[in-house]
Design an enzyme around this catalytic site. Structure first.
Site, short mmCIF file in Angstrom:
data_model
loop_
_atom_site.label_atom_id
_atom_site.label_comp_id
_atom_site.label_asym_id
_atom_site.label_seq_id
_atom_site.Cartn_x
_atom_site.Cartn_y
_atom_site.Cartn_z
N TYR A 163 -2.00 12.61 1.24
CA TYR A 163 -2.58 11.91 2.39
C TYR A 163 -2.08 12.49 3.70
O TYR A 163 -2.84 12.65 4.66
CB TYR A 163 -2.24 10.42 2.31
CG TYR A 163 -3.05 9.65 1.30
CD1 TYR A 163 -4.42 9.51 1.44
CD2 TYR A 163 -2.44 9.06 0.21
CE1 TYR A 163 -5.17 8.80 0.52
CE2 TYR A 163 -3.18 8.33 -0.73
CZ TYR A 163 -4.54 8.22 -0.56
OH TYR A 163 -5.29 7.52 -1.48
N ASP A 191 0.84 -1.19 0.00
CA ASP A 191 0.00 0.00 0.00
C ASP A 191 0.88 1.24 0.00
O ASP A 191 2.00 1.22 0.55
CB ASP A 191 -0.92 0.03 1.22
CG ASP A 191 -1.96 1.14 1.11
OD1 ASP A 191 -3.03 0.88 0.51
OD2 ASP A 191 -1.69 2.26 1.57
#
Length: 351
Positions: free
Chosen positions: A159, A80
């Site tokens: 993010y 990820d």
């Protein structure tokens, strides 16, 4: 790293990435490891996403599943984008139905300084998983290359700054425009993290890498050149020194394809919105990857394969063409349809 004299170097995927003649158009799918596969859902049952990305045995199993099922020409390392940050101690988690959520978003130089540098010692499980995968993949279809995986600096920064997924990237751009010193420090930090993450995978045996800049399409070309491209280039330059092909992919980046190639890509990933015949002149003397609309696998098989044929034909004009979807596999995709697509692409005559 793949020695050009090894049998693996003759794989259609690596030959296409290097711009060499191939016997068939190589194919793999972004997010092929997981998502739609029942065997993936079974092994992930009760296991949090980031926990599965830190378990060498699970990484190996999940990465291998689509290779076994479809016979694709490359495996993509199961991981990820935010995993390297988790590995150095950043307080974050992947919330089901939401995505990565960061407890303390980055706002200041002190926030950037608080993020530790990534070292191979932080990610010994990555080395273990890649080494295990390379051994397993070497026995599949005469040898199947492994693609290393990492998030590009802009997407990872988004993010960290937003605290989670964002459609507008308003906080990210506010920091980028309003505090360029903090922005530069943050992207330098992330570029080092991404480079080490990829270098570790290549050192353990990955044959190529893909740098994902999922949110780069939110930028104008001028802003990309000023605020982002130098940092992506830094990652790609470091990995390029290891001698493996580099793929650079972004979503909604039709206005950035030339610049993403210039950042240091050997192959530019093209999302489904941009026809290859338009993309190929933009990327110049580089390969292209893509770019079937992921929703076309829900259409009748003959419709899907007819569109795939158009893409393969368009790809002939490129220095090299790797067939892929124009974004990731949709979770509700029928795996049997991806199997049919793989068989069609690999069997499509190039002569």
């Amino acid at each position: 790293m793949t020695d050009t004299a090894s049998p693996l170097a003759d794989s259609a995927f690596l030959k296409a990435a290097r711009g060499e003649e191939v016997s068939h158009t190589p194919v793999w799918f972004m997010r092929q490891a997981g998502r739609s596969l029942p065997e993936y859902l079974k092994v992930r049952e009760g296991v949090a996403m980031l926990d599965s990305c830190a378990d060498p045995d699970l990484i190996v199993e999940i990465t291998l599943q689509p290779v076994r099922r479809y016979g694709v020409d490359a495996a993509i390392f199961f991981s990820d984008i935010v995993l390297p940050l988790k590995a150095v101690g950043v307080d974050l988690d992947i919330v089901p139905g939401v995505g990565p959520v960061v407890a303390n978003p980055v706002r200041t130089l002190d926030d950037v300084a608080a993020i530790p540098d990534l070292t191979p010692d932080h990610i010994g499980f990555i080395t273990q998983a890649v080494e295990g995968l390379v051994g397993e993949l070497g026995a599949i279809n005469g040898g199947t290359p492994l693609i290393g995986f990492a998030g590009a600096p802009f997407t990872v920064a988004s993010y960290l700054v937003e605290g989670g997924p964002s459609k507008e990237h308003a906080k990210t751009k506010a920091l980028m425009f309003g505090a360029p010193d903090v922005w530069d420090a943050l992207l330098r930090k992330i570029s080092d993290v991404s480079a080490v993450f990829l270098e570790t995978q290549v050192a353990a045996g990955a044959s190529a890498v893909q740098l994902f800049d999922s949110w780069a399409g939110a930028l104008t070309p001028a802003d990309y050149v000023r605020y982002v491209q130098p940092h992506s280039a830094r990652v790609l330059e470091r990995v390029g020194a290891l001698g493996v092909p580099r793929i650079h992919f972004g979503v909604g980046t039709s206005n950035l394809l030339d610049l993403m190639g210039e950042a240091g890509a050997d192959v530019v990933g093209v999302d489904w919105r941009t026809p290859l015949e338009r993309a190929i002149p933009l990327v110049g003397d580089r390969g292209v990857q893509g770019n079937l609309d992921p929703t076309l696998v829900f259409a009748p098989t003959e419709v899907m394969t007819a569109r795939a044929a158009e893409i393969i034909e368009a790809g002939r004009a490129a220095r090299g063409h790797i067939f892929n979807l124009g974004h990731g596999v949709i979770p509700s995709t029928n795996p049997d349809q991806l199997a049919r697509l793989t068989e069609f692409v690999q069997g499509y005559p190039l002569g």
